[in-house]
Motif scaffolding. Structure first.
Motif, PDB file in Angstrom:
ATOM      1  N   ASP A 243      -1.699   0.695   8.637  1.00 35.58           N
ATOM      2  CA  ASP A 243      -2.223  -0.081   7.514  1.00 35.58           C
ATOM      3  C   ASP A 243      -1.125  -0.376   6.498  1.00 35.58           C
ATOM      4  OD1 ASP A 243      -4.845  -0.442   8.291  1.00 35.58           O
ATOM      5  OD2 ASP A 243      -5.439   1.554   7.572  1.00 35.58           O
ATOM      6  N   GLU A 244      -0.307   0.655   6.246  1.00 38.54           N
ATOM      7  CA  GLU A 244       0.771   0.461   5.267  1.00 38.54           C
ATOM      8  C   GLU A 244       1.781  -0.563   5.783  1.00 38.54           C
ATOM      9  OE1 GLU A 244       0.544   4.924   3.221  1.00 38.54           O
ATOM     10  OE2 GLU A 244       2.031   4.528   4.777  1.00 38.54           O
TER      11      GLU A 244
ATOM     12  N   SER B 247       0.606  -4.065   5.339  1.00 34.07           N
ATOM     13  CA  SER B 247       0.508  -4.624   3.986  1.00 34.07           C
ATOM     14  C   SER B 247       1.882  -4.764   3.324  1.00 34.07           C
ATOM     15  CB  SER B 247      -0.399  -3.738   3.126  1.00 34.07           C
ATOM     16  OG  SER B 247       0.360  -2.703   2.544  1.00 34.07           O
TER      17      SER B 247
ATOM     18  N   HIS C  60      -5.864   2.251   2.124  1.00 36.89           N
ATOM     19  CA  HIS C  60      -6.349   0.958   2.606  1.00 36.89           C
ATOM     20  C   HIS C  60      -7.880   0.857   2.582  1.00 36.89           C
ATOM     21  CE1 HIS C  60      -6.119  -2.835   4.712  1.00 36.89           C
ATOM     22  NE2 HIS C  60      -7.028  -2.393   5.558  1.00 36.89           N
TER      23      HIS C  60
ATOM     24  N   GLU D 296       0.806  -1.221   0.000  1.00 30.55           N
ATOM     25  CA  GLU D 296       0.000   0.000   0.000  1.00 30.55           C
ATOM     26  C   GLU D 296       0.842   1.275   0.000  1.00 30.55           C
ATOM     27  OE1 GLU D 296      -3.096  -0.613   2.979  1.00 30.55           O
ATOM     28  OE2 GLU D 296      -3.542  -2.538   2.060  1.00 30.55           O
TER      29      GLU D 296
END
Ligand SMILES: Cc1cc2nc3c(=O)[nH]c(=O)nc-3n(C[C@H](O)[C@H](O)[C@H](O)COP(=O)(O)OP(=O)(O)OC[C@H]3O[C@@H](n4cnc5c(N)ncnc54)[C@H](O)[C@@H]3O)c2cc1C
Ligand SMILES: Cc1cc2nc3c(=O)[nH]c(=O)nc-3n(C[C@H](O)[C@H](O)[C@H](O)COP(=O)(O)O)c2cc1C
Lengths: 424, 229
Positions: B70-71, B74, B114, B60
């Motif tokens: 979130d990054e 991922s 995301h 991401e």
């Protein structure tokens, strides 16, 4: 036995409407469904556990308070196990939902470990060392504080509620969410009612007598505003003293010592923070009483109708047994065995003598300084009584368990041993 | 809280629970690696010139600095380079087997935010869409064994992987699956792919690893490759 089966059966059935409704409405992959089911069951069990903590009197009459708290604790443990699998095997797309789920899990696990040690007796009743450790720790972690820690479970439930509401795979099903909220609201309403509204309906009275018995025990008589119509021999109440500058209003359980529905007498041993201050509580202080609780009388009446009664009390634990003796000494063969710490602590010696005289020795009382040993029991109790009697033991947990083991060894079947432990 | 500590803590908590006698966690433990009905091993040693590693992966971000949670979830950073989790596993397999690699990519770029990516993925799944791919494998006939790697999206295969599977003819080939996930392991993806490719031999011993365990990926992938024979 049947009562307990029904009671535990209810715990098994309780989550099912949630599970079935989700199963019916949700179109999600089966593997996901399975792990959501686990989460739902855990949540439902936490809710049920909270509902049980209000200890309804009728349920106590049905299965007994120890069973209620036993299930309450077991559900806590099982729910954590399910929540662990649920959490480890499912994916939650929302970061907040994930965090809430995690915090709830850690919170519940922490509270569980704390409560297993401080509240349950599962560990401390089985080891003198742990019991001593608990005693030491309780100088800081007071019972009251423990109760507050325990209430973190309400926050846990709040977090899980929000967690579920944030998940697309759950919150999109309106019918299911309605049921989910209904479960939550119902249980929280029951809890709120019990904490804030029900106490107004409890029995109330004023302290009539508060005097010393023996070295470290007090007799507290409470004159009730109205009769305790449902009171039965062997019962206990949770008492809260109101407006006393000497003691806080927290609830403590004590057994009723005689057989009188209007004036209740309590025999209270002073050993802790709360009980030690009792001598400063003035006559006239108002008292609120939650209860009555207890199953001894129904056991005497239903299960062991003809059997001689063997009542074994340790210290102030004799109080519940005295009220059984008061109610039954004219009609039943009774052996009352009372273990006290010192000769001065045998403050009921005269009362027992009176009973003995009144019954022509159908009631026989033996007072012992120090614990009863196996040879004492075999010497005091006729073989027929050991073979047929109904045994009631009341006292501190370790002593109760030790006596129970001893009775089993001299041939008393577990079915005939009934007990009440003085901590919960 | 980072994913790693979360998982470690959960494992510790789990161990504590097991210790406390609250068993019951182990009943599903076995489904980590293998589901589906195919053979667990390939019937001959991998021939690197006739093996292809394909994967779908959406890191991401490509900036290793100041990642959001979130990054971070991922991606996996190797030597300052940002890789998708599945991409990282694909590269380990590539390194170990010396096989060629093909990356599955959609014709239209995917959103890297995301939330937006999740919404799009869910929409595509609910509409059972087949997003167009940027390219097909030009020389599939040159391979006997094809590794297929994917992240789990909404408990299932990402829809572009469906396009990929349907767009190629894997008849007679060994298919070996690997995957990364955020909690729910392989879900039912091995069964889905086995059903989709009835003319291929889909090895049941699929690999999956949590995005929270990516630092162990090298070792785990190696063990898995060894177990394939
Ligand atoms: C069913 C039942 C009947 C009882 N009957 C009698 C009786 O007739 N006479 C008598 O002297 N004692 C009786 N007890 C014990 C009595 O309730 C405790 O000794 C008292 O609450 C201790 O309070 P404390 O703060 O003075 O002592 P602490 O030293 O602070 O506590 C001693 C132990 O009592 C328990 N305890 C403390 N506070 C509470 C509370 N609010 N509720 C429940 N448990 C608590 C804890 O396990 C603690 O470890 C009974 C207990 C139970 C469960
Ligand atoms: C759109 C989307 C949906 C996801 N759905 C799931 C899921 O249902 N179950 C799961 O375990 N992980 C899920 N994840 C997490 C990914 O499987 C995980 O982060 C994976 O390692 C990403 O791999 P990549 O970096 O190679 O793309 C999802 C991630 C995204 C972006």
């Amino acid at each position: 036995m049947l009562h307990k089966l029904l009671f535990w059966g209810f715990a098994v059935v309780f989550p099912l409407p949630l599970v079935f409704t989700y199963d019916f409405v949700a179109t999600v992959p089966p593997s996901l469904k399975f792990y959501i089911f686990l989460g739902l069951i855990a949540y439902a069990w936490w809710l049920l556990s909270i509902a049980l903590s209000v200890r309804p009197s009728w349920l106590d009459r049905f299965v007994g308070l120890p069973s209620i708290y036993g299930l309450h604790g077991m559900l806590g443990v099982l729910a954590i196990a399910l929540a662990y699998v649920h959490s480890d095997y499912s994916y939650s797309p929302s970061q907040l939902a994930r965090d809430l789920g995690d915090w709830a899990f850690y919170g519940a696990l922490g509270v569980l470990c704390y409560s297993v040690f401080f509240l349950s007796g599962w560990l401390v009743d089985r080891s003198k060392l742990l019991l001593r450790a608990k005693g030491l720790l309780e100088t800081v972690f007071r019972h009251r504080f423990t109760v507050w820690i325990h209430r973190i479970n309400l926050v846990v439930v709040g977090m899980i509620w929000l967690h579920a509401h944030l998940l697309v795979r759950v919150n999109q099903y309106f019918a299911f969410m309605t049921l989910f909220d209904l479960y939550t609201v119902t249980v929280l309403a029951i809890y709120t009612w019990k904490k804030w509204i029900a106490p107004d309906t409890f029995l109330r009275g004023s302290i009539m007598i508060n005097d010393a018995l023996g070295e470290s025990t007090r007799r507290v008589c409470v004159d009730l505003d109205s009769k305790a119509a449902t009171l039965r021999p062997g019962d206990f109440f949770f008492l809260s003293f109101e407006g006393s500058p000497s003691v806080s209003g927290e609830w403590h359980p004590f057994s009723v010592t005689d057989d009188n529905q209007k004036t209740l007498t309590f025999t209270i041993r002073q050993h802790g923070d709360f009980t030690r201050r009792l001598d400063r509580v003035e006559v006239g202080t108002r008292v609120r009483l939650e209860g009555p609780f207890g199953r001894f009388e129904s056991i005497v009446q239903n299960r062991d109708r003809e059997a001689p009664l063997v009542l074994i009390g340790m210290g102030a634990g004799v109080s519940a047994l005295l009220s059984l003796a008061a109610a039954h000494h004219t009609s039943r063969e009774i052996h009352l065995l009372w273990a006290v710490r010192s000769p001065e602590d045998a403050y009921f010696r005269d009362v027992l003598k009176e009973y003995e005289a009144a019954t022509g020795s159908r009631l026989r009382a033996t007072v012992n300084v120090g614990r009863f040993r196996r040879e004492d029991l075999v010497g005091i109790l006729p073989a027929e009584v050991i073979a047929k009697g109904a045994f009631f033991i009341v006292g501190p947990n370790l002593a109760v368990l030790a006596n129970q083991r001893m009775l089993r060894r001299i041939g008393v079947s577990a079915r005939r041993i009934h007990q009440e432990r003085l901590t919960m | 809280m980072t994913g790693t500590t979360r998982r470690t803590f959960l494992s510790l908590a789990g161990a504590a629970l097991a210790g406390a006698g609250a068993a019951g966690c182990s009943m599903i433990e076995g489904d980590d690696k293998s589901t589906g009905s195919g053979p667990a091993k390939i019937d001959r040693p991998l021939n690197k010139t006739r093996t292809l590693v394909t994967y779908f992966s959406v890191p991401e971000t490509d900036d290793p600095n100041n990642m959001t949670e979130d990054e971070e979830n991922s991606t996996h950073v190797v030597g300052g380079k940002v890789l998708g989790n599945t991409q990282h596993v694909a590269q380990i397999i590539e390194k170990r087997t010396g096989a060629e690699v093909f990356r599955i990519e959609t014709a239209e770029g995917l959103p890297l935010d995301h939330g937006t990516l999740e919404d799009l993925a869910l929409e595509q799944q609910e509409a059972n869409e087949r997003p167009k791919l940027k390219a097909s494998i030009p020389n599939l006939e040159e391979y006997d064994t094809v590794f297929v790697g994917y992240p789990i999206w909404w408990y299932d295969l990402p829809m572009p992987v469906y396009t990929f599977l349907e767009q190629h003819d894997f008849t007679g080939k060994n298919i070996i699956l690997f995957s990364t996930h955020g909690g729910n392991r392989l879900g039912e993806t091995v069964g889905v792919i086995t059903d989709k490719l009835p003319e291929s031999t889909v090895i049941s011993n699929a690999f999956t690893i949590s995005r929270d365990d990516m630092e162990n990926a090298e070792a785990e992938v190696s063990d898995w490759l060894d177990s394939l024979g």
